[in-house]
Enzyme design. Structure first.
Site, mmCIF file in Angstrom:
data_model
loop_
_atom_site.group_PDB
_atom_site.id
_atom_site.type_symbol
_atom_site.label_atom_id
_atom_site.label_comp_id
_atom_site.label_asym_id
_atom_site.label_seq_id
_atom_site.Cartn_x
_atom_site.Cartn_y
_atom_site.Cartn_z
ATOM 1 N N GLU A 59 0.867 -1.181 0.000
ATOM 2 C CA GLU A 59 0.000 0.000 0.000
ATOM 3 C C GLU A 59 0.901 1.227 0.000
ATOM 4 O O GLU A 59 1.719 1.408 0.908
ATOM 5 C CB GLU A 59 -0.884 -0.031 1.255
ATOM 6 N N ASP B 213 -5.132 9.309 9.498
ATOM 7 C CA ASP B 213 -3.779 8.899 9.859
ATOM 8 C C ASP B 213 -3.348 9.468 11.201
ATOM 9 O O ASP B 213 -3.648 10.612 11.539
ATOM 10 C CB ASP B 213 -2.791 9.340 8.775
#
Length: 254
Positions: free
Chosen positions: A46, A57
């Protein structure tokens, strides 16, 4: 055939997906990191597209995005890097970014670049799956890009089933209600166990908070695979020998 499709067909269980931020720790490191992850038999890679406002995140990936942007990483730079190693990479590559990046670049232009760069699919956490179905699905299919949607412990069962149906790659299962980057896998085990009762038809992998071999093995008990991001990025952060740092980390989780 799409490389992600092939991988998910040939390997049903015990998948390992590694997340790495494009342009980190240095602008030109990404091709080296990808090739070394492939050499270590990682199942799926990824590649995070640096973004100034990464909502999903945690601090580690946010910091790597800031560093990558400061290094000069941009979408066209990333696509050029991926094209430069396209003939060497057979491990499925999935780009992780945000819906605004897709819209700003131009949906069809973005998807065409993905196809030309050897990318197999996209994770866009803030793209509503109904918008995908109504506005973008045909273009994703035209350029052979699989879409991976996320589910969380707060996602109702009927919506999980709808997301499963809309997903053309694998379902990304958020292990808990936090952002990425926890150094401890704080699984919502009731939620994860309950997924097996829903009759999901797509493979699913668990991410968020996975950093050790024990975390990986626990994820495998509940799902088809485990996704590791922040722990890997911490492992290469100050590396002066990037290939060895990649080797050492992958060996530590196998």
């Amino acid at each position: 055939m799409n490389a992600l499709d092939l991988k998910l067909q040939e390997k049903k269980q015990n998948l390992i997906t590694i997340y790495t931020t494009a342009g980190y720790p240095n602008l030109t490191d990404t091709p080296t990191v990808l090739k070394q992850l492939q050499k270590n038999n990682v199942d799926i890679i990824e590649v995070g597209i640096p973004y100034s406002d990464p909502l999903a995140d945690g601090p580690t990936i946010q910091a790597t995005s800031e560093k990558a942007l400061a290094n000069g990483m941009k979408l066209n730079v990333l696509f050029d890097q991926l094209k430069s190693i396209k003939e060497e990479i057979y491990t499925p590559l999935v780009l992780m970014g945000y819906y605004n990046q897709l819209i700003k670049y131009g949906v069809e232009a973005f998807l065409q670049q993905c196809q030309e760069s050897g990318v197999s699919g996209l994770i866009l956490p803030d793209m509503p799956f109904q918008v995908y179905l109504d506005q973008h699905q045909a273009l994703f299919e035209k350029y052979e890009q699989r879409v991976i949607f996320l589910i969380t412990p707060q996602t109702p069962a009927d919506r999980i089933k709808a997301i499963n149906d809309a997903t053309s790659g694998f379902v990304y299962v958020v292990s808990n209600s936090a952002t990425t980057g926890s150094t401890e896998a704080n699984y919502n085990e009731e939620f994860l166990a309950g997924l097996k009762t829903l009759g999901l038809t797509k493979p699913y992998q668990i991410g968020f908070g996975i950093s050790t071999k024990q975390d990986v093995e626990k994820a495998w008990k509940y799902a088809n695979g485990a996704i590791i991001g922040s722990a890997f990025l911490r492992a290469i952060e100050n590396s002066t020998a990037i290939e060895q740092s990649v080797d050492d980390f992958i060996q530590s989780i196998q």
